[in-house]
Scaffold this motif. Structure first.
Motif, PDB file in Angstrom:
ATOM      1  N   ARG A  29       0.825  -1.208   0.000  1.00  0.00           N
ATOM      2  CA  ARG A  29       0.000   0.000   0.000  1.00  0.00           C
ATOM      3  C   ARG A  29       0.861   1.262   0.000  1.00  0.00           C
ATOM      4  O   ARG A  29       0.549   2.244  -0.678  1.00  0.00           O
ATOM      5  CB  ARG A  29      -0.932  -0.007   1.211  1.00  0.00           C
ATOM      6  CG  ARG A  29      -2.108  -0.957   1.065  1.00  0.00           C
ATOM      7  CD  ARG A  29      -2.965  -0.961   2.313  1.00  0.00           C
ATOM      8  NE  ARG A  29      -4.234  -1.655   2.079  1.00  0.00           N
ATOM      9  CZ  ARG A  29      -5.159  -1.846   3.013  1.00  0.00           C
ATOM     10  NH1 ARG A  29      -4.956  -1.388   4.248  1.00  0.00           N
ATOM     11  NH2 ARG A  29      -6.278  -2.480   2.722  1.00  0.00           N
ATOM     12  N   ALA A  30       1.950   1.226   0.748  1.00  0.00           N
ATOM     13  CA  ALA A  30       2.842   2.389   0.780  1.00  0.00           C
ATOM     14  C   ALA A  30       3.443   2.646  -0.600  1.00  0.00           C
ATOM     15  O   ALA A  30       3.544   3.790  -1.052  1.00  0.00           O
ATOM     16  CB  ALA A  30       3.950   2.178   1.806  1.00  0.00           C
ATOM     17  N   ILE A  63      -0.513   5.675   6.267  1.00  0.00           N
ATOM     18  CA  ILE A  63       0.452   5.381   5.208  1.00  0.00           C
ATOM     19  C   ILE A  63       1.220   6.636   4.823  1.00  0.00           C
ATOM     20  O   ILE A  63       2.457   6.634   4.749  1.00  0.00           O
ATOM     21  CB  ILE A  63      -0.270   4.780   3.980  1.00  0.00           C
ATOM     22  CG1 ILE A  63      -0.770   3.374   4.308  1.00  0.00           C
ATOM     23  CG2 ILE A  63       0.668   4.751   2.773  1.00  0.00           C
ATOM     24  CD1 ILE A  63      -1.670   2.795   3.244  1.00  0.00           C
TER      25      ILE A  63
END
Length: 268
Positions: A29-30, A63
């Motif tokens: 996701r990052a 994030i």
């Protein structure tokens, strides 16, 4: 703005696919968040990032905050919007000096050399010009030899046209409109309006062909290479004008195919 945002979501729909088995979801996701930052969209807010990926807003906030804590992002204290930070620039410099781009495209250059017998060059933008990042020399006693690191004027020749045709008009005027464009011979495009017309033609065709715009004895066929939706380089077959012009139709097909492979190699 809403229509542009929706179009961007459709274009990058593959980003919304679940991670492959064995992939750490948080890290994935990052990385997806970082890949959202492009030349067309250099800033993101938390809510926009959450909508883009279908994440909970709190997840998007964590994030982006994590990336900012390691200087991959910077948060504007006034607008609360994020943009790329110095850690990204440091990695970009490492990639540049470690020869990442040449290593990715070397098989593509070699394939085009086998197919055409002419020199093949990967050029990357540098200011109002372009720089040779990788090259293989053609065969035979008469051939074009590219010098790695050499910077050429962006307004003269197929390689520059293939790159700068995909720049915004305002940036083109900033790069090429400040001072008169140098004329190298009668084939050189020196008027800004004429240059814009050439760029429109290149965008329509998907490639550029030049006949002696910089060196009258040389002809070239070039196509853009994209990365993250923006032009990153041009892939060019270049050689003696008589040979390249005679085989232009076949070379165009090969260069377009090679540029597509290079775009895929660059992760787009």
């Amino acid at each position: 703005m809403a229509e542009a945002y929706e179009a961007e979501r459709v274009d990058d729909a593959d980003d919304l696919a679940p991670p492959a088995p064995g992939v750490l979801q948080g890290a994935d996701r990052a990385l997806l968040a970082l890949l959202c930052f492009t030349e067309r969209r250099p800033e993101w807010g938390v809510s926009e990032m959450a909508r883009r990926h279908g994440w909970d807003k709190a997840v998007a906030q964590r994030i982006l905050t994590t990336l900012a804590s390691r200087s991959f992002l910077i948060c504007d204290s006034a607008t609360r919007r994020y943009r790329l930070g110095p850690a990204v620039s440091r990695l970009a410099r490492v990639g540049e000096h470690s020869g990442v781009l040449p290593s990715l495209v070397r098989p593509i250059l070699a394939g085009l050399l086998r197919e055409t017998g002419e020199s093949v060059v990967l050029n990357v933008p540098q200011g109002a010009g372009y720089r040779c990042a990788a090259a293989v020399d053609g065969t035979g006693p008469i051939r074009y030899t590219a010098i790695i690191g050499a910077v050429m004027p962006g307004h003269a020749g197929a390689s520059g046209h293939a790159i700068f045709a995909h720049y915004p008009e305002a940036e083109i005027r900033q790069l090429f409109g400040a001072t008169p464009l140098q004329r190298f011979n009668d084939h050189t495009v020196t008027g800004l309006d004429a240059l814009q017309d050439r760029y429109a033609e290149v965008r329509d065709q998907g490639y550029s062909v030049s006949h002696g715009e910089y060196d009258e004895a040389v002809a070239a066929v070039s196509a853009p290479v994209f990365q993250a939706g923006a032009v990153a380089a041009s892939l060019t077959v270049i050689g003696p004008a008589t040979r390249v012009s005679r085989a232009a139709d076949r070379i165009i097909e090969l260069v377009l195919s090679g540029a597509g492979e290079a775009t895929a190699a660059f992760g787009s």
